[in-house]
Design a protein around this motif. Structure first.
Motif, PDB file in Angstrom:
ATOM      1  N   GLN A   1     -78.054 -57.506  44.787  1.00  0.00           N
ATOM      2  CA  GLN A   1     -78.080 -55.927  44.878  1.00  0.00           C
ATOM      3  C   GLN A   1     -77.337 -55.280  43.602  1.00  0.00           C
ATOM      4  OE1 GLN A   1     -76.699 -54.374  48.485  1.00  0.00           O
ATOM      5  NE2 GLN A   1     -77.999 -55.814  49.587  1.00  0.00           N
ATOM      6  N   PRO A   2     -78.206 -54.956  42.424  1.00  0.00           N
ATOM      7  CA  PRO A   2     -77.356 -54.545  41.228  1.00  0.00           C
ATOM      8  C   PRO A   2     -76.717 -53.253  41.454  1.00  0.00           C
ATOM      9  CG  PRO A   2     -79.739 -53.879  41.259  1.00  0.00           C
ATOM     10  CD  PRO A   2     -79.416 -54.681  42.544  1.00  0.00           C
ATOM     11  N   ASN A   3     -75.620 -53.015  40.282  1.00  0.00           N
ATOM     12  CA  ASN A   3     -74.773 -51.786  40.544  1.00  0.00           C
ATOM     13  C   ASN A   3     -74.089 -51.468  41.609  1.00  0.00           C
ATOM     14  OD1 ASN A   3     -75.773 -51.191  37.735  1.00  0.00           O
ATOM     15  ND2 ASN A   3     -77.622 -50.340  38.850  1.00  0.00           N
ATOM     16  N   LYS A   4     -73.469 -52.626  42.232  1.00  0.00           N
ATOM     17  CA  LYS A   4     -72.818 -52.543  43.556  1.00  0.00           C
ATOM     18  C   LYS A   4     -71.808 -53.786  43.628  1.00  0.00           C
ATOM     19  CE  LYS A   4     -73.649 -53.607  48.327  1.00  0.00           C
ATOM     20  NZ  LYS A   4     -72.521 -54.959  48.412  1.00  0.00           N
TER      21      LYS A   4
ATOM     22  N   THR B   1     -69.774 -58.192  35.819  1.00  0.00           N
ATOM     23  CA  THR B   1     -68.246 -58.302  35.626  1.00  0.00           C
ATOM     24  C   THR B   1     -67.777 -59.129  36.864  1.00  0.00           C
ATOM     25  OG1 THR B   1     -68.011 -56.260  36.921  1.00  0.00           O
ATOM     26  CG2 THR B   1     -68.171 -56.050  34.423  1.00  0.00           C
ATOM     27  N   ILE B   2     -66.716 -59.724  36.817  1.00  0.00           N
ATOM     28  CA  ILE B   2     -66.065 -60.409  37.826  1.00  0.00           C
ATOM     29  C   ILE B   2     -64.557 -59.894  37.730  1.00  0.00           C
ATOM     30  CG2 ILE B   2     -65.046 -62.468  38.408  1.00  0.00           C
ATOM     31  CD1 ILE B   2     -68.348 -62.439  38.533  1.00  0.00           C
TER      32      ILE B   2
ATOM     33  N   ASP C   1     -64.769 -60.464  43.277  1.00  0.00           N
ATOM     34  CA  ASP C   1     -65.724 -59.306  43.385  1.00  0.00           C
ATOM     35  C   ASP C   1     -66.655 -59.420  42.033  1.00  0.00           C
ATOM     36  OD1 ASP C   1     -64.325 -58.246  45.706  1.00  0.00           O
ATOM     37  OD2 ASP C   1     -62.996 -56.848  44.332  1.00  0.00           O
ATOM     38  N   ALA C   2     -67.852 -59.446  42.249  1.00  0.00           N
ATOM     39  CA  ALA C   2     -68.736 -59.404  41.352  1.00  0.00           C
ATOM     40  C   ALA C   2     -69.565 -58.292  41.263  1.00  0.00           C
ATOM     41  CB  ALA C   2     -69.851 -60.301  41.648  1.00  0.00           C
ATOM     42  N   PHE C   3     -70.067 -57.876  39.987  1.00  0.00           N
ATOM     43  CA  PHE C   3     -70.789 -56.477  39.886  1.00  0.00           C
ATOM     44  C   PHE C   3     -71.769 -56.824  38.754  1.00  0.00           C
ATOM     45  CE2 PHE C   3     -71.789 -52.300  38.265  1.00  0.00           C
ATOM     46  CZ  PHE C   3     -71.520 -51.570  39.189  1.00  0.00           C
ATOM     47  N   VAL C   4     -73.169 -57.087  39.344  1.00  0.00           N
ATOM     48  CA  VAL C   4     -74.371 -57.189  38.304  1.00  0.00           C
ATOM     49  C   VAL C   4     -74.708 -55.842  37.915  1.00  0.00           C
ATOM     50  CG1 VAL C   4     -76.628 -58.165  38.202  1.00  0.00           C
ATOM     51  CG2 VAL C   4     -74.885 -59.339  39.246  1.00  0.00           C
TER      52      VAL C   4
ATOM     53  N   LEU D   1     -76.328 -64.884  39.831  1.00  0.00           N
ATOM     54  CA  LEU D   1     -75.080 -64.689  39.921  1.00  0.00           C
ATOM     55  C   LEU D   1     -74.433 -66.036  40.743  1.00  0.00           C
ATOM     56  CD1 LEU D   1     -72.387 -62.981  40.656  1.00  0.00           C
ATOM     57  CD2 LEU D   1     -73.543 -62.372  42.698  1.00  0.00           C
ATOM     58  N   ASN D   2     -74.399 -67.115  39.778  1.00  0.00           N
ATOM     59  CA  ASN D   2     -74.261 -68.490  40.201  1.00  0.00           C
ATOM     60  C   ASN D   2     -72.840 -68.877  40.186  1.00  0.00           C
ATOM     61  OD1 ASN D   2     -77.047 -68.238  40.268  1.00  0.00           O
ATOM     62  ND2 ASN D   2     -77.361 -68.912  38.281  1.00  0.00           N
ATOM     63  N   CYS D   3     -72.450 -69.900  40.705  1.00  0.00           N
ATOM     64  CA  CYS D   3     -71.169 -70.523  40.638  1.00  0.00           C
ATOM     65  C   CYS D   3     -71.385 -72.060  41.141  1.00  0.00           C
ATOM     66  CB  CYS D   3     -70.001 -69.829  41.073  1.00  0.00           C
ATOM     67  SG  CYS D   3     -70.268 -69.590  43.126  1.00  0.00           S
ATOM     68  N   PHE D   4     -70.211 -72.875  40.904  1.00  0.00           N
ATOM     69  CA  PHE D   4     -69.967 -74.259  41.265  1.00  0.00           C
ATOM     70  C   PHE D   4     -68.510 -74.376  41.443  1.00  0.00           C
ATOM     71  CE2 PHE D   4     -70.515 -74.404  36.618  1.00  0.00           C
ATOM     72  CZ  PHE D   4     -69.336 -75.126  36.416  1.00  0.00           C
ATOM     73  N   TRP D   5     -68.298 -75.479  42.346  1.00  0.00           N
ATOM     74  CA  TRP D   5     -66.988 -75.567  42.654  1.00  0.00           C
ATOM     75  C   TRP D   5     -66.891 -77.167  42.997  1.00  0.00           C
ATOM     76  CZ3 TRP D   5     -70.076 -72.783  45.589  1.00  0.00           C
ATOM     77  CH2 TRP D   5     -70.295 -72.979  47.024  1.00  0.00           C
ATOM     78  N   MET D   6     -65.670 -77.666  42.954  1.00  0.00           N
ATOM     79  CA  MET D   6     -65.484 -79.031  43.093  1.00  0.00           C
ATOM     80  C   MET D   6     -65.995 -80.052  41.943  1.00  0.00           C
ATOM     81  SD  MET D   6     -63.105 -79.028  45.463  1.00  0.00           S
ATOM     82  CE  MET D   6     -62.567 -78.109  46.719  1.00  0.00           C
ATOM     83  N   ALA D   7     -66.215 -79.443  40.778  1.00  0.00           N
ATOM     84  CA  ALA D   7     -67.159 -80.162  39.904  1.00  0.00           C
ATOM     85  C   ALA D   7     -66.332 -81.134  39.148  1.00  0.00           C
ATOM     86  CB  ALA D   7     -67.545 -79.090  38.698  1.00  0.00           C
ATOM     87  N   GLN D   8     -67.058 -82.566  38.951  1.00  0.00           N
ATOM     88  CA  GLN D   8     -66.428 -83.481  38.213  1.00  0.00           C
ATOM     89  C   GLN D   8     -67.503 -84.180  37.452  1.00  0.00           C
ATOM     90  OE1 GLN D   8     -64.197 -86.124  40.869  1.00  0.00           O
ATOM     91  NE2 GLN D   8     -62.342 -85.469  39.961  1.00  0.00           N
TER      92      GLN D   8
END
Length: 160
Positions: free
Chosen positions: A95-98, A144-145, A5-8, A21-28
């Motif tokens: 969408q902020p504050n959500k 927050t995460i 859950d992310a909250f900007v 609100l970025n992320c990455f996965w399977m990074a090498q």
């Protein structure tokens, strides 16, 4: 599968910038496949210094919350952007504050990204990345995460 859950936050504070609100996965790091952090000092946080990583990346609300993009970084500096993975419609932005519920699936070549139950990315990778690191990447924002969870997916065998 990864969920969180992310909250900007946008309440007028010094870092309350609704963006990234970025992320990455399977990074090498293909130069050092057993240690993603060997070149951390050289990367120094500059976004273009990450182009030599092999990973899946989604940038939600980038460019001051004007774009959402998904890319498959190849590990050799290439990070192609397919037209169907370049979104500017407001429904794909932050969408902020959500509380925003995120779910990422990487399984048998299926790469999916869901936000609040809606599938935004549905990509089939014939040469999928099957291991690596997960990370958040933010730029001058306040968020927050919570409820971060990682699951191992297994196919069900159908009895004949």
């Amino acid at each position: 599968m990864i969920t969180y859950d992310a909250f900007v936050i946008d309440e007028g504070g010094p870092q309350d910038r609704v963006s990234d609100l970025n992320c990455f996965w399977m990074a090498q790091d293909m130069e050092h496949p057993n240690d993603l952090f060997v070149n951390s000092e050289k990367r120094g946080g500059k976004f273009s210094n990450y182009d030599n990583l092999r990973l899946y990346y989604i940038g939600v609300g980038g460019h001051d919350n004007s774009k959402t993009r998904f890319r498959r970084y190849t590990g050799d500096g290439e990070r192609p952007l397919l037209p169907e993975h370049d979104f500017t419609d407001k429904k794909y932005l932050i969408q902020p504050n959500k509380i925003t519920k995120i779910k990422i699936i990487a399984y048998n070549g299926i790469i999916q990204y869901y936000r609040d139950g809606e599938r935004i990315i549905n990509f089939y990778d014939p040469n999928p990345y099957t291991s690596g690191h997960f990370g958040f990447r933010t730029v001058n924002n306040h968020m927050t995460i919570e409820n971060f969870k990682v699951f191992s997916l297994k196919s069900e065998e159908i009895a004949k």
